[in-house]
Design a protein around this motif. Structure first.
Motif: not given
Length: 304
Positions: A51-56, A175-182, A250-251, A257-259
């Protein structure tokens, strides 16, 4: 077991030592990927990765498309159309495993005719594994581009022109922490995604190249090698200011839509944190100051 011994020493590189675990990781990639999925990852974690890499990827494609359509190099319309079409067909793959098949069944079929004997020594096993992998690649010749993955030695990159593959090591901490700040997802992994997308863009026509793709996206004229052309060999860090500017947009775009909330653990603003984390984790960080927003965020004078 320390995340499957740091997933068997990450990925293969040209100067990788000849260690048993590294050779197994290289020659039996799909089997080790399956073990990592079944023994380390949970179904929930795998779903979060996807989910997260697709949105990224989708978020970073937007500023790239905008610059392609602006056509700052004045490229012919068919080339712009081809680039837009290619970007619209981008897909993602997590772990270099099939998106549409049962992974255990895929792995079982892939190694079905591996002929190992009980008295084979390590060198013989190694040779047989390379023979099998070569045979599987030769089987694809003359056929349409397959949905099944091919062996992938990189951490992240594009295969079959338009599929961005994220190996499991690139999705592990830090590299990726799924619960970290965006902000942390964009400032590090986002840059690697943007580099991969630029290389996809560079493949959109036969006479395109990485340099021209970077120049197409450089709406701020901050490319470090402005006089470079398709005959110039450049490394990714030369294009890093352009890459980071794309990721920044992008961010931080209002509709992302990202935090973008202020983290409670620091007094730095989110924008400052974005640049600081990028500078700490990505090669070529000494070019960040070329980005005008960087100077504004840190109140740098024109002579700094």
């Amino acid at each position: 077991m320390k995340q499957f011994t740091d997933f068997m020493s990450l990925k293969e590189t040209a100067d990788m030592p000849f260690r048993c675990d590294v050779i197994v990781r290289s020659t039996m990639e799909f089997a080790t990927n399956l073990l990592y999925e079944e023994q380390v990852l949970s179904a929930k974690e795998l779903g979060e990765y996807r989910s997260q890499v697709t949105k990224l990827v989708e978020a970073i494609i937007k500023p790239i498309k905008k610059r392609v359509e602006a056509n700052r190099l004045g490229l012919p319309s068919p080339k712009i159309s081809a680039a837009r079409q290619l970007l619209s067909e981008i897909s993602t793959n997590v772990g270099n495993m099939p998106n549409d098949k049962d992974h255990r069944l895929f792995v079982t079929d892939y190694y079905a005719d591996l002929d190992l004997e009980s008295d084979d020594d390590f060198k013989i096993i190694h040779l047989k594994m390379w023979q099998l992998n070569t045979r599987r690649e030769l089987e694809k010749l003359g056929n349409p581009v397959p949905a099944d993955p091919t062996r992938f030695i990189y951490l992240i990159g594009a295969v079959n022109l338009n599929t961005i593959v994220f190996s499991y090591p690139i999705l592990s901490k830090p590299f990726l922490m799924t619960r970290a700040h965006d902000v942390f997802k964009f400032s590090q992994l986002g840059s690697l995604v943007a580099q991969s997308l630029i290389r996809v863009l560079a493949s959109s026509s036969p006479d395109n190249c990485f340099v021209n793709a970077v120049k197409t996206l450089d709406d701020l004229d901050i490319f470090v090698k402005e006089q470079a052309d398709c005959n110039t060999k450049i490394s990714d860090y030369h294009a890093y200011p352009v890459v980071l500017n794309l990721v920044h947009e992008a961010y931080f775009s209002p509709e992302s839509g990202f935090d973008q909330s202020q983290p409670a653990f620091t007094n730095m603003s989110v924008k400052q944190l974005f640049y600081v984390h990028a500078a700490q984790t990505v090669a070529g960080n000494f070019h960040i100051a070329k980005i005008p927003d960087f100077a504004e965020v840190f109140n740098c004078s024109s002579s700094s």
